[in-house]
Design an enzyme around this catalytic site. Structure first.
Site, PDB file in Angstrom:
ATOM      1  N   LYS A  13     -11.109  16.047  44.485  1.00 37.77           N
ATOM      2  CA  LYS A  13     -10.600  16.206  45.854  1.00 37.77           C
ATOM      3  C   LYS A  13     -11.448  17.170  46.697  1.00 37.77           C
ATOM      4  O   LYS A  13     -11.827  16.839  47.813  1.00 37.77           O
ATOM      5  CB  LYS A  13      -9.149  16.687  45.793  1.00 37.77           C
ATOM      6  CG  LYS A  13      -8.559  17.070  47.130  1.00 37.77           C
ATOM      7  CD  LYS A  13      -7.103  17.497  47.002  1.00 37.77           C
ATOM      8  CE  LYS A  13      -6.922  18.733  46.132  1.00 37.77           C
ATOM      9  NZ  LYS A  13      -7.390  19.972  46.759  1.00 37.77           N
ATOM     10  N   ARG A  88       1.176  21.236  49.858  1.00 34.95           N
ATOM     11  CA  ARG A  88       1.274  21.006  48.419  1.00 34.95           C
ATOM     12  C   ARG A  88       2.578  20.330  48.042  1.00 34.95           C
ATOM     13  O   ARG A  88       2.714  19.821  46.942  1.00 34.95           O
ATOM     14  CB  ARG A  88       1.223  22.324  47.653  1.00 34.95           C
ATOM     15  CG  ARG A  88       0.001  23.135  47.826  1.00 34.95           C
ATOM     16  CD  ARG A  88       0.053  24.341  46.911  1.00 34.95           C
ATOM     17  NE  ARG A  88      -0.198  23.948  45.535  1.00 34.95           N
ATOM     18  CZ  ARG A  88      -1.412  23.905  45.011  1.00 34.95           C
ATOM     19  NH1 ARG A  88      -2.452  24.239  45.725  1.00 34.95           N
ATOM     20  NH2 ARG A  88      -1.581  23.538  43.765  1.00 34.95           N
ATOM     21  N   ARG A 127     -14.972  19.963  30.113  1.00 36.59           N
ATOM     22  CA  ARG A 127     -15.595  20.974  30.956  1.00 36.59           C
ATOM     23  C   ARG A 127     -15.922  22.243  30.165  1.00 36.59           C
ATOM     24  O   ARG A 127     -15.076  22.796  29.480  1.00 36.59           O
ATOM     25  CB  ARG A 127     -14.615  21.313  32.086  1.00 36.59           C
ATOM     26  CG  ARG A 127     -15.253  21.854  33.307  1.00 36.59           C
ATOM     27  CD  ARG A 127     -14.405  21.635  34.515  1.00 36.59           C
ATOM     28  NE  ARG A 127     -13.164  22.387  34.461  1.00 36.59           N
ATOM     29  CZ  ARG A 127     -12.292  22.421  35.465  1.00 36.59           C
ATOM     30  NH1 ARG A 127     -12.531  21.749  36.561  1.00 36.59           N
ATOM     31  NH2 ARG A 127     -11.195  23.112  35.356  1.00 36.59           N
ATOM     32  N   ARG A 160     -12.632  27.126  28.939  1.00 33.47           N
ATOM     33  CA  ARG A 160     -11.547  27.984  29.416  1.00 33.47           C
ATOM     34  C   ARG A 160     -10.263  27.642  28.678  1.00 33.47           C
ATOM     35  O   ARG A 160     -10.011  26.477  28.376  1.00 33.47           O
ATOM     36  CB  ARG A 160     -11.327  27.768  30.913  1.00 33.47           C
ATOM     37  CG  ARG A 160     -12.478  28.278  31.749  1.00 33.47           C
ATOM     38  CD  ARG A 160     -11.999  28.622  33.149  1.00 33.47           C
ATOM     39  NE  ARG A 160     -13.097  29.181  33.918  1.00 33.47           N
ATOM     40  CZ  ARG A 160     -13.641  28.599  34.992  1.00 33.47           C
ATOM     41  NH1 ARG A 160     -13.175  27.440  35.410  1.00 33.47           N
ATOM     42  NH2 ARG A 160     -14.628  29.172  35.643  1.00 33.47           N
ATOM     43  N   ARG A 171      -0.584  20.840  33.364  1.00 36.63           N
ATOM     44  CA  ARG A 171      -1.003  21.001  34.759  1.00 36.63           C
ATOM     45  C   ARG A 171      -0.850  19.694  35.531  1.00 36.63           C
ATOM     46  O   ARG A 171      -0.423  19.673  36.674  1.00 36.63           O
ATOM     47  CB  ARG A 171      -2.465  21.442  34.815  1.00 36.63           C
ATOM     48  CG  ARG A 171      -2.631  22.890  35.221  1.00 36.63           C
ATOM     49  CD  ARG A 171      -3.895  23.455  34.614  1.00 36.63           C
ATOM     50  NE  ARG A 171      -5.111  22.968  35.242  1.00 36.63           N
ATOM     51  CZ  ARG A 171      -6.288  22.872  34.606  1.00 36.63           C
ATOM     52  NH1 ARG A 171      -6.380  23.187  33.335  1.00 36.63           N
ATOM     53  NH2 ARG A 171      -7.355  22.460  35.250  1.00 36.63           N
TER      54      ARG A 171
END
Ligand SMILES: [Zn+2]
Length: 214
Positions: A13, A88, A127, A160, A171
């Site tokens: 996004k 949001r 990632r 992470r 999430r």
């Protein structure tokens, strides 16, 4: 032209909002930057927002909306703006619409970048980030030349803690619960453009500008 960009974490996004803003010569308003700039410039709204952030409470919608309105009234926003990261949830969307209509403005289109959960999971769980310079890379999409080492500085790559499969799924779940009513709201208003987010940056940006008629 005021456009909102929606998309789950990992959907691209932010990247697409920046790319499409550049192509269509619109201002890209990322909500994180909005707060940072207001704080740096010490505006009245920035000071108000800071007082909430220092107490560790959420900045009230009304303050965020006033910041957005102030930003889109700036001279460089004359051609229009892309909102990235705000609203949001449904409550914020309704409050934003009300505030805009008081100024004879309205959201024109909402770009929803759709990517399947499996693909989001693949993107996010692959990632890796450099411990030294924070440069990200991706295990399969942009693998490092030397395994485990940063291409840029040779630093150690690590994952992470919130990029593990379990926390990613959590999430994505939180995002979809919060966003589903928002998507519905804009669909019913006839403003929603659903864009397939699979493909390279330029390819997806092309699909978005075509859908926007640009
Ligand atoms: Zn590095």
């Amino acid at each position: 032209m005021y456009i909102i960009f929606l998309g789950a974490p990992g959907a691209g996004k932010g990247t697409q909002a920046a790319e499409v803003a550049r192509k269509l010569k619109l201002v890209h308003i990322a909500s994180g930057d909005l707060f940072r700039q207001a704080l740096e410039q010490g505006t009245e709204l920035g000071i108000k927002a800071k007082s909430y952030m220092e107490r560790g409470v959420l900045v009230p919608n009304q303050i965020t909306i006033e910041m957005v309105l102030e930003r889109i009234s700036a001279p460089d926003s004359k051609r229009g703006a892309i909102l990235d990261g705000f609203p949001r949830n449904l409550e914020q969307a309704e409050a934003l619409d009300k505030a805009l209509s008081r100024e004879d403005k309205a959201i024109d289109k909402v770009v929803y970048i759709k990517v399947s959960e499996e693909e989001l999971l693949r993107r996010l769980s692959g990632r890796w980030v450099c411990r030294q310079c924070q440069t990200p890379c991706h295990a399969t999409d942009s693998p490092p030349r030397v395994p485990g080492r940063c291409d840029r500085c040779g630093g150690e790559l690590y994952q992470r803690p919130d990029d593990t499969e379990e926390s990613i799924r959590k999430r994505l779940e939180v995002y979809s619960v919060e966003t589903a009513p928002l998507i519905d709201y804009y669909r019913r208003a006839g403003k929603l453009l659903e864009i397939d987010g699979v493909g390279g940056v330029a390819e997806v940006a092309g699909k978005i500008t075509a859908a926007l008629g640009g």
